[in-house]
Write an enzyme that holds these catalytic residues in place. Structure first.
Site, mmCIF file in Angstrom:
data_model
loop_
_atom_site.group_PDB
_atom_site.id
_atom_site.type_symbol
_atom_site.label_atom_id
_atom_site.label_comp_id
_atom_site.label_asym_id
_atom_site.label_seq_id
_atom_site.Cartn_x
_atom_site.Cartn_y
_atom_site.Cartn_z
ATOM 1 N N GLY A 132 10.841 2.175 -2.094
ATOM 2 C CA GLY A 132 10.309 1.216 -1.129
ATOM 3 C C GLY A 132 9.092 1.772 -0.416
ATOM 4 N N ILE A 133 8.696 1.032 0.619
ATOM 5 C CA ILE A 133 7.499 1.384 1.382
ATOM 6 C C ILE A 133 7.896 2.271 2.554
ATOM 7 C CG2 ILE A 133 5.931 0.280 3.063
ATOM 8 C CD1 ILE A 133 5.387 -1.850 1.023
ATOM 9 N N GLY A 134 7.046 3.249 2.884
ATOM 10 C CA GLY A 134 7.285 4.057 4.076
ATOM 11 C C GLY A 134 7.418 5.529 3.747
ATOM 12 N N ALA A 135 7.590 6.316 4.815
ATOM 13 C CA ALA A 135 7.570 7.762 4.676
ATOM 14 C C ALA A 135 8.793 8.290 3.933
ATOM 15 C CB ALA A 135 7.503 8.384 6.076
ATOM 16 N N ILE A 136 9.954 7.649 4.118
ATOM 17 C CA ILE A 136 11.187 8.226 3.577
ATOM 18 C C ILE A 136 11.260 8.121 2.053
ATOM 19 C CG2 ILE A 136 13.712 8.010 3.575
ATOM 20 C CD1 ILE A 136 13.428 7.495 6.620
ATOM 21 N N GLU A 166 8.865 -1.952 -7.634
ATOM 22 C CA GLU A 166 7.845 -2.928 -7.250
ATOM 23 C C GLU A 166 6.516 -2.193 -7.079
ATOM 24 O OE1 GLU A 166 9.231 -5.336 -3.933
ATOM 25 O OE2 GLU A 166 7.468 -4.626 -2.866
ATOM 26 N N GLY A 186 10.471 -6.440 -1.308
ATOM 27 C CA GLY A 186 11.430 -6.528 -2.411
ATOM 28 C C GLY A 186 12.747 -5.862 -2.103
HETATM 29 N N1 COA Z 1 13.345 0.690 17.675
HETATM 30 C C1 COA Z 1 12.108 0.300 18.070
HETATM 31 N N2 COA Z 1 10.994 0.497 17.338
HETATM 32 C C2 COA Z 1 11.153 1.105 16.166
HETATM 33 C C3 COA Z 1 12.385 1.538 15.675
HETATM 34 C C4 COA Z 1 13.519 1.305 16.484
HETATM 35 N N3 COA Z 1 14.743 1.649 16.090
HETATM 36 N N4 COA Z 1 12.209 2.126 14.473
HETATM 37 C C5 COA Z 1 10.885 2.093 14.209
HETATM 38 N N5 COA Z 1 10.241 1.475 15.221
HETATM 39 C C6 COA Z 1 8.810 1.201 15.300
HETATM 40 C C7 COA Z 1 7.922 2.433 15.150
HETATM 41 O O1 COA Z 1 7.674 3.059 16.386
HETATM 42 C C8 COA Z 1 6.660 1.813 14.581
HETATM 43 O O2 COA Z 1 6.003 1.071 15.605
HETATM 44 P P1 COA Z 1 4.529 1.471 16.091
HETATM 45 O O3 COA Z 1 3.680 1.342 14.851
HETATM 46 O O4 COA Z 1 4.236 0.483 17.156
HETATM 47 O O5 COA Z 1 4.681 2.888 16.562
HETATM 48 C C9 COA Z 1 7.207 0.751 13.639
HETATM 49 O O6 COA Z 1 8.500 0.414 14.145
HETATM 50 C C10 COA Z 1 7.333 1.201 12.177
HETATM 51 O O7 COA Z 1 8.151 2.328 12.091
HETATM 52 P P2 COA Z 1 7.876 3.485 11.023
HETATM 53 O O8 COA Z 1 9.002 4.446 11.147
HETATM 54 O O9 COA Z 1 6.496 4.003 11.171
HETATM 55 O O10 COA Z 1 7.965 2.652 9.658
HETATM 56 P P3 COA Z 1 7.656 3.064 8.146
HETATM 57 O O11 COA Z 1 6.207 3.061 7.884
HETATM 58 O O12 COA Z 1 8.420 4.274 7.720
HETATM 59 O O13 COA Z 1 8.267 1.789 7.392
HETATM 60 C C11 COA Z 1 9.748 -0.080 7.347
HETATM 61 C C12 COA Z 1 9.590 1.416 7.604
HETATM 62 C C13 COA Z 1 11.228 -0.431 7.474
HETATM 63 C C14 COA Z 1 8.953 -0.892 8.360
HETATM 64 C C15 COA Z 1 9.235 -0.383 5.903
HETATM 65 O O14 COA Z 1 9.970 0.371 4.991
HETATM 66 C C16 COA Z 1 9.368 -1.860 5.539
HETATM 67 O O15 COA Z 1 8.516 -2.661 5.898
HETATM 68 N N6 COA Z 1 10.457 -2.236 4.825
HETATM 69 C C17 COA Z 1 10.710 -3.609 4.409
HETATM 70 C C18 COA Z 1 10.178 -3.932 3.047
HETATM 71 C C19 COA Z 1 10.717 -3.082 1.955
HETATM 72 O O16 COA Z 1 11.651 -2.335 2.096
HETATM 73 N N7 COA Z 1 10.142 -3.182 0.805
HETATM 74 C C20 COA Z 1 10.626 -2.406 -0.309
HETATM 75 C C21 COA Z 1 10.160 -2.811 -1.597
HETATM 76 S S1 COA Z 1 8.468 -2.276 -1.768
#
Ligand code: COA
Length: 408
Positions: A201-205, A224, A316
């Site tokens: 998926g998308i993101g750091a983890i 995807e 996705g």
């Molecule tokens: N409470 C409040 N805010 C929170 C939070 C929580 N528990 N967890 C994260 N946040 C905030 C962060 O501070 C950040 O906000 P900011 O930009 O204003 O600082 C924002 O949420 C994003 O968090 P971050 O940890 O940087 O996200 P990421 O880049 O690692 O992405 C998802 C994580 C979940 C957003 C991303 O994986 C996603 O969009 N997933 C849905 C789609 C998907 O999974 N697609 C997969 C197929 S490609």
């Protein structure tokens, strides 16, 4: 098909209705030069893109539309969010969000075809919708766009106008994974055996998981999207050399774009193929790895909404979670840090307030461990989440909440 210069775009815009819906290649495949020239020709329009990046036109008169919000549209007051899992966006383009103009960013032509390169995704469906509904298709042809195979290849007959540009593609800067992300990556990696098929998926983890896998053998990729981590796995000899790398879009470094160019091992497929839960379920030992912002004691995840506003979307994630659970030996991981430092709160919460984006994950994983969920009873899920995933400082409060919710 007509070849026109970038300063002749009125030839296109004069044929559009008022406030047209303009669908443009999203993610890291956006033709920024063209978009900026088009913007000068249209007073009002609806700009429809997936995961739009910063640098797109942004002013009064433009309504942003998206099923997956990127940093270029995030938190805009002119944003219309269309909730939907990615596998169903192509269908919506045919039935509900029909484009008036489709702008694709492509390679230069080869044998009567251009390639969508690093961004295939919903674009074949958008072109089909345009052909069916008498809308227009413009190809922005760029020698910097890699030529990729599969559903990326579009016949020139499907294109009304061709505009030549030369513009470097956006690259994704490498970000060193945090210690927490690395711990989560290692936790997930211990459960990935040789010969598994991966979705990232998308993101750091998800990126951090790949860095924990270089000693695996025979890994396959059905995803995807992918980024540089897949190239690292290939360089480490961890990938199955006999199988294709199947994906719908790619973003990362210039080295990655050079690698996918004319690479017969990389098979780009349209969203309807990559994200079909049926196709995903047929992959051997399908491992889906997605990230969440919060997970509650019912194993419901919120991956899309923060600060009382939409942050991203479903993407996705639901497609791949259901697909992985249907695969023989498959596992669906939902990963997140256990604590959100900025708000100083636990990310494992009693009950979500924001909309649920997915549920029934095989494991919810944090830096404290992995909570087994799918297949466990409701009571056991809650206990596992508290004891194996929640931050130790949050466990007492979560246990009290679990009692109040009649979960334990
Ligand atoms: N409470 C409040 N805010 C929170 C939070 C929580 N528990 N967890 C994260 N946040 C905030 C962060 O501070 C950040 O906000 P900011 O930009 O204003 O600082 C924002 O949420 C994003 O968090 P971050 O940890 O940087 O996200 P990421 O880049 O690692 O992405 C998802 C994580 C979940 C957003 C991303 O994986 C996603 O969009 N997933 C849905 C789609 C998907 O999974 N697609 C997969 C197929 S490609």
């Amino acid at each position: 098909m007509q070849v026109i210069d970038i300063d002749q775009l009125s030839k296109i815009t004069s044929k559009l209705p008022n406030n047209p819906r303009v669908l443009v290649s999203g993610n890291f495949g956006t033709p920024f030069l063209f978009l900026s020239a088009l913007d000068k020709q249209l007073a009002t329009y609806r700009l429809n893109m997936l995961n739009a990046q910063p640098g797109i036109p942004d002013r009064d008169g433009i309504t942003f539309e998206s099923a997956f919000i990127g940093a270029g549209m995030r938190y805009s007051d002119r944003l219309e969010y269309f909730p939907g899992r990615l596998s169903l966006v192509p269908r919506m383009l045919r039935t509900h969000t029909k484009p008036d103009l489709v702008v694709i960013h492509t390679s230069t032509p080869r044998a009567g075809l251009v390639s969508l390169g690093n961004e295939v995704n919903v674009l074949p469906a958008a072109i089909e919708s345009a052909r069916k509904h008498n809308a227009l298709v413009v190809a922005v042809v760029n020698p910097h766009m890699p030529y990729t195979f599969g559903d990326a290849e579009i016949p020139l007959e499907d294109i009304d106008y061709l505009v030549e540009v030369s513009e470097n593609l956006r690259t994704k800067p490498h970000v060193e994974p945090t210690e927490v992300a690395l711990k989560i990556g290692q936790e997930i990696a211990t459960r990935i055996s040789d010969g598994s098929t991966l979705q990232l998926g998308i993101g750091a983890i998800p990126d951090a998981v790949l860095s924990a896998l270089p000693n695996r053998k025979g890994l396959r990729i059905w995803t995807e999207m992918f980024s540089d981590g897949v190239l690292d796995l290939r360089n480490a000899g961890a990938l199955d050399v006999r199988s294709h790398i199947t994906a719908s879009f790619v973003f990362g470094s210039q080295e990655l774009y050079d690698w996918i160019h004319l690479n017969p091992r990389v098979r780009m497929r349209r969203t309807e193929v990559t994200n079909s839960s049926g196709n995903i379920g047929k992959q051997p030992r399908m491992i889906s790895i997605n990230a969440a912002l919060q997970v509650d004691l019912f194993d419901q995840a919120n991956s899309s909404r923060v600060h009382d506003r939409i942050y991203s979307g479903f993407g996705g994630s639901t497609d791949f979670i259901v697909g992985a659970l249907n695969s023989r030996g498959g596992l669906a991981f939902m990963a997140l840090p256990s604590w959100h430092a900025k708000t100083n709160t636990s990310t494992i919460v009693p009950k979500l307030i924001d909309p649920v984006t997915s549920f029934q994950h095989s494991y919810v994983v944090t830096e404290h461990g992995a909570a087994h969920c799918a297949g466990a009873s409701q009571r056991q899920q809650a206990l596992n989440l508290i004891e194996h995933a929640a931050h130790p400082d949050a466990r007492d409060d979560l246990m009290k909440a679990a009692h109040d919710l009649n979960l334990v």
